[in-house]
Design a protein around this motif. Structure first.
Motif, PDB file in Angstrom:
ATOM      1  N   VAL A 164       0.822  -1.223  -0.134  1.00  0.00           N
ATOM      2  CA  VAL A 164      -0.169  -0.016  -0.013  1.00  0.00           C
ATOM      3  C   VAL A 164       1.041   1.293  -0.276  1.00  0.00           C
ATOM      4  O   VAL A 164       1.692   1.256   0.790  1.00  0.00           O
ATOM      5  CB  VAL A 164      -0.997   0.048   1.114  1.00  0.00           C
ATOM      6  CG1 VAL A 164      -1.764   1.402   1.242  1.00  0.00           C
ATOM      7  CG2 VAL A 164      -1.794  -1.044   1.159  1.00  0.00           C
ATOM      8  N   CYS A 165       0.927   2.224  -1.027  1.00  0.00           N
ATOM      9  CA  CYS A 165       1.800   3.099  -1.277  1.00  0.00           C
ATOM     10  C   CYS A 165       1.149   4.487  -1.089  1.00  0.00           C
ATOM     11  O   CYS A 165       0.286   4.822  -1.781  1.00  0.00           O
ATOM     12  CB  CYS A 165       2.270   3.085  -2.731  1.00  0.00           C
ATOM     13  SG  CYS A 165       3.253   1.488  -2.731  1.00  0.00           S
ATOM     14  N   ARG A 166       1.436   5.121   0.031  1.00  0.00           N
ATOM     15  CA  ARG A 166       0.744   6.534   0.443  1.00  0.00           C
ATOM     16  C   ARG A 166       1.548   7.448  -0.603  1.00  0.00           C
ATOM     17  O   ARG A 166       2.864   7.560  -0.768  1.00  0.00           O
ATOM     18  CB  ARG A 166       1.230   6.862   1.676  1.00  0.00           C
ATOM     19  CG  ARG A 166       0.447   6.485   2.790  1.00  0.00           C
ATOM     20  CD  ARG A 166      -1.049   6.788   2.708  1.00  0.00           C
ATOM     21  NE  ARG A 166      -1.503   8.193   2.730  1.00  0.00           N
ATOM     22  CZ  ARG A 166      -1.626   8.981   3.965  1.00  0.00           C
ATOM     23  NH1 ARG A 166      -1.474   8.189   5.086  1.00  0.00           N
ATOM     24  NH2 ARG A 166      -1.765   9.877   3.804  1.00  0.00           N
ATOM     25  N   SER A 167       0.629   8.280  -1.132  1.00  0.00           N
ATOM     26  CA  SER A 167       1.149   9.466  -1.881  1.00  0.00           C
ATOM     27  C   SER A 167       0.427  10.577  -2.207  1.00  0.00           C
ATOM     28  O   SER A 167      -1.057  10.427  -1.898  1.00  0.00           O
ATOM     29  CB  SER A 167       1.388   8.929  -3.470  1.00  0.00           C
ATOM     30  OG  SER A 167       1.601   9.913  -4.343  1.00  0.00           O
ATOM     31  N   GLU A 168       0.785  11.862  -2.177  1.00  0.00           N
ATOM     32  CA  GLU A 168       0.261  12.970  -2.278  1.00  0.00           C
ATOM     33  C   GLU A 168      -0.338  13.324  -3.854  1.00  0.00           C
ATOM     34  O   GLU A 168      -1.090  14.161  -4.091  1.00  0.00           O
ATOM     35  CB  GLU A 168       0.809  14.120  -1.937  1.00  0.00           C
ATOM     36  CG  GLU A 168       1.120  13.960  -0.424  1.00  0.00           C
ATOM     37  CD  GLU A 168       1.993  15.246   0.021  1.00  0.00           C
ATOM     38  OE1 GLU A 168       2.314  16.101  -0.485  1.00  0.00           O
ATOM     39  OE2 GLU A 168       1.944  15.649   1.322  1.00  0.00           O
ATOM     40  N   GLN A 169       0.573  12.382  -4.522  1.00  0.00           N
ATOM     41  CA  GLN A 169       0.209  12.836  -6.146  1.00  0.00           C
ATOM     42  C   GLN A 169      -0.274  11.619  -6.617  1.00  0.00           C
ATOM     43  O   GLN A 169      -0.122  10.198  -6.313  1.00  0.00           O
ATOM     44  CB  GLN A 169       1.669  13.135  -6.706  1.00  0.00           C
ATOM     45  CG  GLN A 169       2.232  14.481  -6.363  1.00  0.00           C
ATOM     46  CD  GLN A 169       1.302  15.407  -6.596  1.00  0.00           C
ATOM     47  OE1 GLN A 169       0.870  15.549  -7.864  1.00  0.00           O
ATOM     48  NE2 GLN A 169       1.639  16.664  -5.990  1.00  0.00           N
ATOM     49  N   GLN A 170      -0.978  11.321  -7.886  1.00  0.00           N
ATOM     50  CA  GLN A 170      -1.278  10.118  -8.389  1.00  0.00           C
ATOM     51  C   GLN A 170       0.011   9.293  -8.978  1.00  0.00           C
ATOM     52  O   GLN A 170       0.893   9.754  -9.430  1.00  0.00           O
ATOM     53  CB  GLN A 170      -2.179  10.561  -9.939  1.00  0.00           C
ATOM     54  CG  GLN A 170      -3.619  11.134  -9.667  1.00  0.00           C
ATOM     55  CD  GLN A 170      -4.567  10.122  -8.875  1.00  0.00           C
ATOM     56  OE1 GLN A 170      -4.662   8.930  -9.400  1.00  0.00           O
ATOM     57  NE2 GLN A 170      -5.102  10.669  -7.923  1.00  0.00           N
ATOM     58  N   LYS A 219       6.930  -0.413 -11.945  1.00  0.00           N
ATOM     59  CA  LYS A 219       8.220  -0.537 -11.403  1.00  0.00           C
ATOM     60  C   LYS A 219       8.511  -0.842 -10.121  1.00  0.00           C
ATOM     61  O   LYS A 219       9.104  -1.864  -9.522  1.00  0.00           O
ATOM     62  CB  LYS A 219       8.941   0.952 -11.408  1.00  0.00           C
ATOM     63  CG  LYS A 219      10.224   1.002 -11.121  1.00  0.00           C
ATOM     64  CD  LYS A 219      10.782   2.566 -11.269  1.00  0.00           C
ATOM     65  CE  LYS A 219      11.952   2.580 -10.657  1.00  0.00           C
ATOM     66  NZ  LYS A 219      12.384   4.021 -10.994  1.00  0.00           N
ATOM     67  N   ILE A 220       7.538  -0.614  -9.375  1.00  0.00           N
ATOM     68  CA  ILE A 220       7.393  -1.136  -7.774  1.00  0.00           C
ATOM     69  C   ILE A 220       7.153  -2.607  -7.785  1.00  0.00           C
ATOM     70  O   ILE A 220       7.920  -3.447  -7.061  1.00  0.00           O
ATOM     71  CB  ILE A 220       6.334  -0.362  -7.119  1.00  0.00           C
ATOM     72  CG1 ILE A 220       6.556   1.431  -6.803  1.00  0.00           C
ATOM     73  CG2 ILE A 220       6.039  -0.809  -5.961  1.00  0.00           C
ATOM     74  CD1 ILE A 220       5.575   2.021  -6.554  1.00  0.00           C
ATOM     75  N   VAL A 248      -0.311  -3.568  -5.899  1.00  0.00           N
ATOM     76  CA  VAL A 248       0.266  -2.414  -5.629  1.00  0.00           C
ATOM     77  C   VAL A 248      -0.609  -1.534  -5.495  1.00  0.00           C
ATOM     78  O   VAL A 248      -1.326  -0.883  -6.477  1.00  0.00           O
ATOM     79  CB  VAL A 248       1.513  -1.989  -6.536  1.00  0.00           C
ATOM     80  CG1 VAL A 248       1.926  -0.540  -6.360  1.00  0.00           C
ATOM     81  CG2 VAL A 248       2.689  -2.902  -6.752  1.00  0.00           C
ATOM     82  N   ILE A 249      -1.111  -1.044  -4.322  1.00  0.00           N
ATOM     83  CA  ILE A 249      -2.330  -0.180  -4.112  1.00  0.00           C
ATOM     84  C   ILE A 249      -1.780   1.199  -3.737  1.00  0.00           C
ATOM     85  O   ILE A 249      -1.273   1.507  -2.723  1.00  0.00           O
ATOM     86  CB  ILE A 249      -3.166  -0.961  -2.694  1.00  0.00           C
ATOM     87  CG1 ILE A 249      -3.359  -2.530  -3.036  1.00  0.00           C
ATOM     88  CG2 ILE A 249      -4.420  -0.252  -2.576  1.00  0.00           C
ATOM     89  CD1 ILE A 249      -4.156  -2.673  -4.059  1.00  0.00           C
ATOM     90  N   GLN A 291      -9.783  -6.912  -2.786  1.00  0.00           N
ATOM     91  CA  GLN A 291      -9.488  -7.988  -3.823  1.00  0.00           C
ATOM     92  C   GLN A 291      -8.135  -8.555  -3.949  1.00  0.00           C
ATOM     93  O   GLN A 291      -7.756  -9.729  -4.035  1.00  0.00           O
ATOM     94  CB  GLN A 291      -9.892  -7.572  -5.172  1.00  0.00           C
ATOM     95  CG  GLN A 291      -9.850  -8.513  -6.342  1.00  0.00           C
ATOM     96  CD  GLN A 291     -11.157  -9.507  -6.009  1.00  0.00           C
ATOM     97  OE1 GLN A 291     -12.298  -8.958  -5.847  1.00  0.00           O
ATOM     98  NE2 GLN A 291     -10.721 -10.758  -5.949  1.00  0.00           N
ATOM     99  N   ALA A 292      -6.929  -7.537  -3.698  1.00  0.00           N
ATOM    100  CA  ALA A 292      -5.686  -8.073  -3.624  1.00  0.00           C
ATOM    101  C   ALA A 292      -5.421  -8.915  -2.434  1.00  0.00           C
ATOM    102  O   ALA A 292      -4.741  -9.939  -2.597  1.00  0.00           O
ATOM    103  CB  ALA A 292      -4.942  -6.786  -3.723  1.00  0.00           C
TER     104      ALA A 292
END
Length: 548
Positions: free
Chosen positions: A208-214, A222-223, A234-235, A257-258
């Motif tokens: 689970v990838c926190r991000s301020e951008q899309q 890549k991840i 990769v959520i 679902q993942a």
């Protein structure tokens, strides 16, 4: 036997592991599964009960009397599953258990070591109640690489190997920082965090990838490639306007679902998200206006110190389809300044719990202002006690009314103790006794207790019953010696313990809405089931707002 999801974090702390765990629990429930959520904290305190609110935020209390991390509040609010003592553990508690066993001779004279004795203790904790639910979600506090968390990670590694294949997965939260200068999301911190996990024998199944951008599709690929996870696992996790949008947002991102794919559950039951769609509808369509409610406390510089109260007020607003705007006010300010300029224009006042004398005179003045101005008032724990002291001073003529707690801190008597140290009470079928000099940790009146409400009282009307059960966390009580004098002046003791010895609720007769409670109702409020006290309190604030 339960399937296990272990939730870990990397790169930085405060990424929202507790919220992600709670949202995942809610989504699994929406698909028809039963869940239980647990927190493993690496700190050496036995529990957060003796920590300063500035240090750790609020202490969340369970029905069975455990003082726990505030993340258990998220778990309850999102799933409705009451937390238990067996849902929270710290390194301090683990080591205490191991050392107690060593002193008793349970290890038969062996050398006690982190492996296997500490890790075995952790695994025993994980297995508690594993036959009760479909999924056990276990969050590990801190971040991967923290030295104090290593025994927990090692225990998880062993646990996964000992369980039947396919019964455990690992969900890892990381941060994708955005560099404004280059206009890039950087995946390297996530790669290093996963590498750190792999170095101790663990590998994530879901990221689970926190991000301020899309997160662009190429970055997700890549991840997935460099972290050895499926691309669909990769959520993305973006910032939300409200935490209650997390279940729907994570579902849209494919988290549930993942997780089910990682367990090989196919076909997966279709989710019923009606509950969370209704929650979001009430939040986004607050068509009845806005109310301003003051929280007057001594820890207002850190909102997490009153996390459950703030959320319960939000739930009360949802029940009335209004937006609740909280004004955070330091009670110490009221000790030197006239509260009127700061309180004028507010629609209700809430005075929360706390410990020690600091700021209490300001809370007393706030209670007086609410009583005299006929503004809705909700006093919780210490907030109830301050309302009683205010009535004793200004209505019953006991000018030096105060608390034994304040006398104890000062080292001598300064007040007539309207509030006294609780020396004994009934818990279940036995008598609990306490002394002023006892250890601070775990010695309060903790957990769920019954209360009997007076027929025809305001609280009986609010609850719709005369028998309730609420959670407590306190060591001082209002002295019934002064009950008659206070009731003659209109302060009704409208809720009592079943044996009639301990005051649970007071209310001012003739006031539109003035209630003090010795317990903590905020701990049982949920977005899909607002607590009746908070729903009624916010409704009273709405009525005031329409008069202004």
């Amino acid at each position: 036997m339960a399937r296990y999801v272990f939730i870990t974090g990397g790169v930085v702390s405060s990424l929202g592991k507790g919220l992600a765990s709670a949202a995942l629990g809610a989504l699994l429930q929406a698909r028809g599964f039963t869940v239980r959520l647990r927190k493993l904290d690496p700190y050496l305190n036995v529990d957060p009960g003796t920590m300063s609110p500035f240090e750790h935020g609020e202490v969340f209390v369970t029905d069975d009397g455990a003082e726990t991390d505030l993340d258990l509040g998220h778990y309850e609010r999102f799933t409705g599953v009451p937390a238990r003592k067996t849902d929270s553990i710290s390194s301090g508690r683990i080591y205490t258990n191991v050392l107690e066993k060593e002193r008793r001779g349970d290890y038969l004279g062996k050398t006690i070591q982190v492996i296997p004795h500490v890790t075995n203790e952790i695994k025993d904790f994980l297995r508690t109640g594993e036959d009760e639910v479909d999924f056990m979600l276990c969050e590990i506090g801190g971040t991967v690489g923290d030295i104090e968390a290593l025994p927990f990670f090692e225990a998880i590694r062993q646990f996964i190997q000992e369980q039947p294949r396919g019964e455990c997965i690992l969900m890892h939260l990381t941060l994708l920082p955005y560099l404004t200068a280059s206009g890039e999301l950087k995946t390297k911190p996530t790669q290093h965090s996963v590498k750190e996990l792999q170095s101790i024998g663990l590998a994530p199944d879901v990221l689970v990838c926190r991000s301020e951008q899309q997160i662009p599709e190429k970055e997700r690929e890549k991840i997935a490639l460099f972290c050895n996870v499926r691309r669909d696992a990769v959520i993305p996790a973006y910032d939300l306007k409200t935490i209650y949008g997390a279940p729907l947002a994570y579902h849209q991102a494919g988290l549930d679902q993942a997780v089910l794919d990682a367990f090989g559950i196919n076909p997966a039951p279709r989710p019923n998200l009606t509950r969370w769609e209704d929650v979001m509808d009430r939040l986004t369509h607050a068509n009845e206006g806005e109310v301003r409610i003051a929280i007057i406390g001594k820890y207002t510089q850190l909102e997490d110190a009153y996390k459950s109260i703030a959320e319960a007020l939000t739930h009360g607003g949802m029940a009335n389809r209004v937006k609740v705007k909280i004004e955070w006010l330091d009670s110490e300010v009221f000790e030197t300044e006239d509260p009127s300029p700061m309180l004028e224009g507010l629609h209700a006042i809430l005075v929360p719990g706390g410990f020690g004398e600091r700021g209490t005179e300001g809370k007393i003045r706030a209670a007086q202002w609410a009583r005299e101005k006929k503004i809705p008032y909700l006093g919780i724990c210490l907030g109830m006690q301050m309302a009683v002291i205010e009535a004793a001073r200004n209505l019953a003529g006991i000018a030096d009314a105060g608390s034994e707690e304040f006398d104890h801190e000062a080292g001598g008597r300064r007040f007539t103790p309207i509030v006294y140290h609780l020396k004994e009470w009934v818990q279940g079928n036995h008598l609990v006794e306490r002394k002023v000099g006892d250890d601070k940790g775990g010695t309060m009146r903790l957990g769920a207790y019954d209360a009997v409400l007076s027929e025809g009282s305001k609280v009986a009307e609010v609850y719709g019953t005369t028998r309730i059960e609420e959670r407590h966390r306190h060591r001082y009580e209002v002295d019934l010696t002064y009950r008659e004098a206070l009731e003659e002046k209109g302060l009704l003791f409208s809720g009592m313990s079943p044996d009639g010895k301990l005051p649970e609720i007071v209310e001012h007769q003739g006031h539109p809405w003035f209630i003090g409670v010795q317990f903590h109702p905020e701990l049982k409020s949920k977005p899909f089931a607002p607590h009746p006290l908070f729903a009624s309190f916010v409704k009273a604030a709405v009525e005031v707002s329409r008069l202004v």
